[in-house]
Design an enzyme around this catalytic site. Structure first.
Site, PDB file in Angstrom:
ATOM      1  N   ARG A 119       0.820  -1.210   0.000  1.00  3.41           N
ATOM      2  CA  ARG A 119       0.000   0.000   0.000  1.00  3.41           C
ATOM      3  C   ARG A 119       0.855   1.260   0.000  1.00  3.41           C
ATOM      4  NH1 ARG A 119      -4.194  -1.227   4.702  1.00  3.41           N
ATOM      5  NH2 ARG A 119      -2.599  -2.633   5.510  1.00  3.41           N
ATOM      6  N   GLU A 155     -10.948  22.575 -11.508  1.00  5.51           N
ATOM      7  CA  GLU A 155     -10.116  22.784 -12.700  1.00  5.51           C
ATOM      8  C   GLU A 155     -10.343  21.666 -13.723  1.00  5.51           C
ATOM      9  OE1 GLU A 155      -8.962  25.575 -12.467  1.00  5.51           O
ATOM     10  OE2 GLU A 155      -8.583  25.932 -10.344  1.00  5.51           O
TER      11      GLU A 155
END
Lengths: 692, 692
Positions: free
Chosen positions: A352, A443
């Site tokens: 991970r 954005e």
């Protein structure tokens, strides 16, 4: 107050543990830090600004999680104002101010003023308008915001509902919100801070020779005051305020704004590229409107470079904490008294964290590449050549989408890898997480903007198929040409040697490029040859954009390593190569079916990926603490008990709880039979309930 | 205050839009709701408790996001106390109280009292101890918590550092925290609320015939007062408090607690299963200690059933909002004035929301199955047969891990699918999200506990290989037997018919089962035959557990449909079958390589999955609003502008911002040259800065 807890120490010494980790790797951290962070004097600038902020009580982050959201805006504004005063005192340049925002780690209520507001004036105002406004802006005599997004429309700018209707008689625009969904919404710095706004509205002009009818000329930009100079109250005809609490951005006053037939003079319209002319119904455009994408593209460039630092921050916390945290002995240990393992030694923790550590470097080298690309295209655009805009816009969209997704998901992955303490305030990730979750949307929504990439790649492929003689020498063209060379689209055998034990680096790059070409070709066939509806293709087009952008990351990482190797002392180049391979093979494994179905890689290769990844993680593991050290995130910014440089994890967690938690100063009455909440207090705690 | 915004309406009527969606599907929502929510009179109970809570101002959720964390605890305690008073007034039973907690939607400071505290007393206290404590507990004369986890140890209970040393002379235990990491940590209701605690500590006894030396008998449970009855201050020798802000659980006082040679009488140790005997150094165990896993397993069962409602809540918000939100016209539309599409009609939105909608039903049927399994095993255990414990524990671990991961990730997926407004407080997901993020970690970390599943499956496989004649008739055994029947492990051809257009339902189940068997067999070979180190196998063992649990979900969904079909009116059975296929094929596509590498499915099948999924989503789409309606999440609980039943999304968002946002009542001074923050106020806003 002194008590029996004062002398207690944790069972293991975190400082000694991290020191041992650092002693175990020969990486020259300073050299690597300079390699990563020299652009624009980042490291020195960080030191300089840190020195100023870290000694100010106003910038202490200790109690932030205990403050109500309205107080967080108070604090945000106080800090923003202080930063302006420090900057003027210290003679800071624009990059220093940005560094101060970065280190203070919250969205400044002034943020839009010195970003979209000033950029838009510079790009879209006429020379006269610039001469009038820029001095006031730079002097902070006015505070501006950028009011584009509305309650009903974000992505689809053409669908904005606010109108600016030209009144020929009075030579004024009437700015108006015809319905509720026309309300400006989300616009940063507008809710409480701004005195002025750039408002994007549909320009409505009377039709020549028909004074009764009007026509829309699309969205245009207007600069107008929105609050009274003295009272800071909204001007008549304007309703403006803060939209309320959000996931993050507690210190930012994202706002709403409505107009009631609000009149502004002709000069309010920014007129570098478009102007209402003197004749009735007349409208003139100057130059190429496409240039307005410029500022958006620049913002996206910053987003990509920012993503690597955000991810590095989460990974720094996770690597340091997981190197200190111990839990369970090895299940195969022979003795019942075997010591507990550091959790970072569990492959289920490594899988991970370590691929994300590798990803920080992948993002870095592509960020560098992207800045180069942007600067190159920028100058071409300013010379009036808009050719590179499509490639630039496409690359910026795909990378914005991929990089912010990787960073946003990566923060949460790191958090979960830290178990229980990852959920606590001591992780230092709460603010980062909730602020950064905006990025996959702002954005350009990460799912929506990938259509632009796909459309670009389909068009490129069409050119390659239909007019191969006219090709440019873009990297994408080279990849597509190779794919099209053989009509059966068989990947060259040299790519993958079944006899070899491992895929070599260059082949990894080729495999990613091949997949991009194959997915582009399929999309081209379906869209151009078979005329498949665009909407039905959208999921696969998103996957195409992702594949293309992953290829950009892998290619740039590989290219950068060749040059970086030459000047970095061992073992850094070898460790960076391990990062490259880990990022690439992990990414390959995550989307393995896509590689398989495009014949980019045979099944036997896929089956070996898990073991290769395990081996690469084992190689990277001893260097992980020093690699995160190189990202040079100061403790002031980390604001994390778990991620402290000195490893005093448990001491800090305990101190926060036992000595710095205001809730522990209040004694409650837990008996349900009593309506008193706070024991023995004047109003029994009812003042809190009054806030409902 | 009235203003020009009062008469404004959104461009499209959300109420009419949702009505049209509802009119477009013939699903009988009431019937489906009863089918899903009849267990334990859920629907009637929800109505009954909702009626009480929704008219109380104290339970208004409006301002929660504006409150500071210390205030959130005040509020949480006030609500917990009020619920006790209502319950006694209304004659509520335990399930009614749980419903009140569910609807008030925050962790009650009393939560641990009526869960782990009372359960542990019931399960581990002797008859005499129960007779003493239970009346006080049920009467709320004491408030209890459960202090197991420590600063240094969570998952590894055997590693707990708190000690309880038996003093033979005084016949007392000395509870002690030898180091900082021994501090109890995270324990809910302990920080400010509890008067008593169950403390898990290592029992240290002198060794018989050697009065100088001691030995540990492992973790045991002790019940002791921790605060003074009158003053509610910690007792001497105890340091206890709240650990501070976390991601979520703002209303809960997760605590820390340290002991300084704190003495408690012999009766403090819960002695149903273990007791310090009268002879020096003597210790007696009664019965089977494995039964202590019972309460943990029950908690896990609740977690699974809770996960489906949590996910249903996020999906309800996403489906309703995305059915109202419009953005962009179809790219292939012929007219420039084509209307904007509802965003739920974009496959890129569908692929994020609709598989999760299908997942809510998958979770439901497995939850039902799991309760059945639990109740069956429970009675067997109570008769003294611990045989089923392994299967029960294994299933509960795998399902806890998978279901809470699906729900936690699902909330965020829904949120992102809603674009900008998904990031706002109007989504109603902020609290849900930050509270629920604890679930992948608590009650067994989602990565760690999967080892138990894998160990169980390896053992099962070993039995199947080595002693096939001794097999039980567990479903897992049946699957393994089939896999082992053919020594080449070729999937029976009847599973997948290449000539058929689609995979039939039974084959889907077989494919999931085959993959589980194949992964189990590989793990068995590596671990048992090749003696591969456990640690090196951990990643694949996690994947094995996930594959097994996905198989459980698919199998139970399929089994349930056969019986459900018989009594539900059309088109519900057909729509549920679409959900089944969508969940299964989507899951298959997400892990396609694992299916491929285990030969569970041929590559040609994989290639068709995206189109099959697209088609299933198109079939489900017209029913999506009614399907979420059936989950019957009241507006009071949703607390979401975007997810309101009546579709008044924009009206509510605007009202929250314009009329109910306390920040808009304050006027600020944005000029950096002034140190005043609040314009014209007494202290200029400096009281806020004093909180730092």
């Amino acid at each position: 107050m002194a008590d029996f807890t004062d002398h207690l120490k944790p069972a293991h010494d975190g400082t000694a543990t991290l020191q041992a980790e650092r002693d175990g790797s020969a990486i020259d951290v300073d050299e690597l830090a300079r390699h990563l962070l020299s652009r624009d004097d980042f490291l020195q600038r960080q030191q300089k600004v840190l020195k100023v902020l870290s000694k100010e009580r106003l910038f202490k982050k200790d109690q932030q999680l205990n403050l109500a959201r309205p107080d967080r805006y108070h604090l945000g504004l106080a800090r923003a104002k202080a930063i302006q005063r420090f900057g003027r005192r210290e003679g800071w340049d624009h990059a220093d101010y940005s560094m101060a925002d970065y280190l203070s780690d919250e969205m400044s209520p002034y943020f839009l003023h010195m970003s979209m507001f000033v950029t838009t004036v510079r790009e879209q105002a006429s020379k006269e308008q610039q001469a009038y406004w820029l001095p006031k802006i730079l002097n902070y005599d006015i505070i501006g915001c950028y009011a584009q997004t509305e309650l009903g429309h974000g992505s689809n700018v053409r669908g904005l509902e606010t109108t600016a209707t030209w009144d020929f008689k009075t030579q004024e625009f009437e700015i108006h919100s015809p319905c509720l969904t026309a309300s400006k919404w989300w616009n940063g710095s507008m809710g409480r801070t701004a005195t002025h706004a750039i408002v994007v509205a549909q320009l409505i002009l009377p039709i020549k020779d028909d004074s009764e009818r009007f026509t829309s000329h699309g969205p245009q930009t207007f600069l107008l005051p929105i609050r009274d100079v003295k009272t800071h109250q909204p001007l008549p005809g304007i309703a403006v305020g803060d939209i309320g609490p959000k996931y993050g951005y507690a210190s930012m006053d994202n706002g709403y704004m409505l107009f009631d037939h609000h009149r502004v003079p002709k000069s309010a319209m920014l007129s570098r590229y478009a102007e209402v002319s003197d004749e009735f119904g007349g409208f003139t455009r100057h130059g190429h409107p496409a240039v307005v994408y410029g500022s958006l593209t620049f913002v996206r460039g910053q987003i990509i470079m920012h993503a690597r630092l955000v991810l590095a921050r989460a990974v720094t916390v996770a690597v340091r904490y997981c190197s200190i945290r111990r839990q369970f002995a090895d299940r195969d240990a022979e003795s019942r008294d075997a010591p507990e393992m550091k959790v970072i030694d569990y492959p289920t923790v490594q899988i991970r964290i370590l691929p994300l550590l590798a990803t920080t470097f992948a993002l870095h080298y592509t960020g560098e590449y992207f800045y180069k690309l942007y600067n190159q295209s920028r100058s071409t655009i300013e010379e009036g050549d808009f050719g590179p805009l499509a490639e630039l816009h496409s690359a910026s969209s795909g990378l914005k989408s991929l990089c912010t997704t990787l960073a946003a998901d990566g923060i949460e992955t790191c958090r979960r890898a830290m178990g229980g303490h990852g959920f606590g305030g001591g992780s230092g990730l709460i603010g980062l997480n909730s602020d950064y979750l905006s990025k996959p949307t702002v954005e350009g929504d990460n799912w929506m903007i990938t259509q632009q990439v796909a459309a670009y790649l389909i068009k490129k492929m069409q050119q390659c198929v239909e007019k191969p003689e006219n090709l440019s020498k873009d990297p994408t063209d080279e990849i597509f040409k190779l794919y099209l060379r053989d009509k059966d689209h068989k990947i060259p055998e040299s790519y993958l040697n079944p006899a070899s034990e491992e895929i070599d680096d260059a082949s990894i790059v080729s495999v990613f490029q091949w997949r991009t070409a194959a997915l582009s070709y399929t999309a081209y066939q379906q869209r151009i040859e078979q005329k498949k509806p665009w909407t039905k293709m959208m999921i696969q087009l998103h996957a195409l954009s992702r594949a293309y952008s992953e290829q950009v990351l892998v290619t740039n990482f590989h290219n950068a390593l060749s040059s970086a190797r030459s000047h970095l002392a061992p073992p850094t180049p070898v460790v960076l190569r391990t990062c490259f391979r880990l990022y690439a093979l992990y990414t390959m494994e995550q989307s393995s079916t896509s590689f398989l179905l495009t014949n980019s890689i045979p099944a036997f290769c896929l089956a070996t990926l898990p073991d290769s990844i395990l081996e690469l993680m084992a190689q990277l593991r001893p260097h992980s603490v020093k690699l995160v050290d190189a990202w040079s995130i100061p403790d002031f910014l980390l604001n994390s008990a778990l991620g402290r440089y000195d490893g005093k994890v448990y001491e800090e967690l305990f101190d926060m709880a036992h000595r710095r938690n205001p809730l522990n100063k209040v004694t409650f009455n837990p008996d349900y039979r009593s309506e008193e909440i706070v024991l023995g207090s004047g109003d029994g705690g009812r003042h809190v309930l009054a806030k409902l």
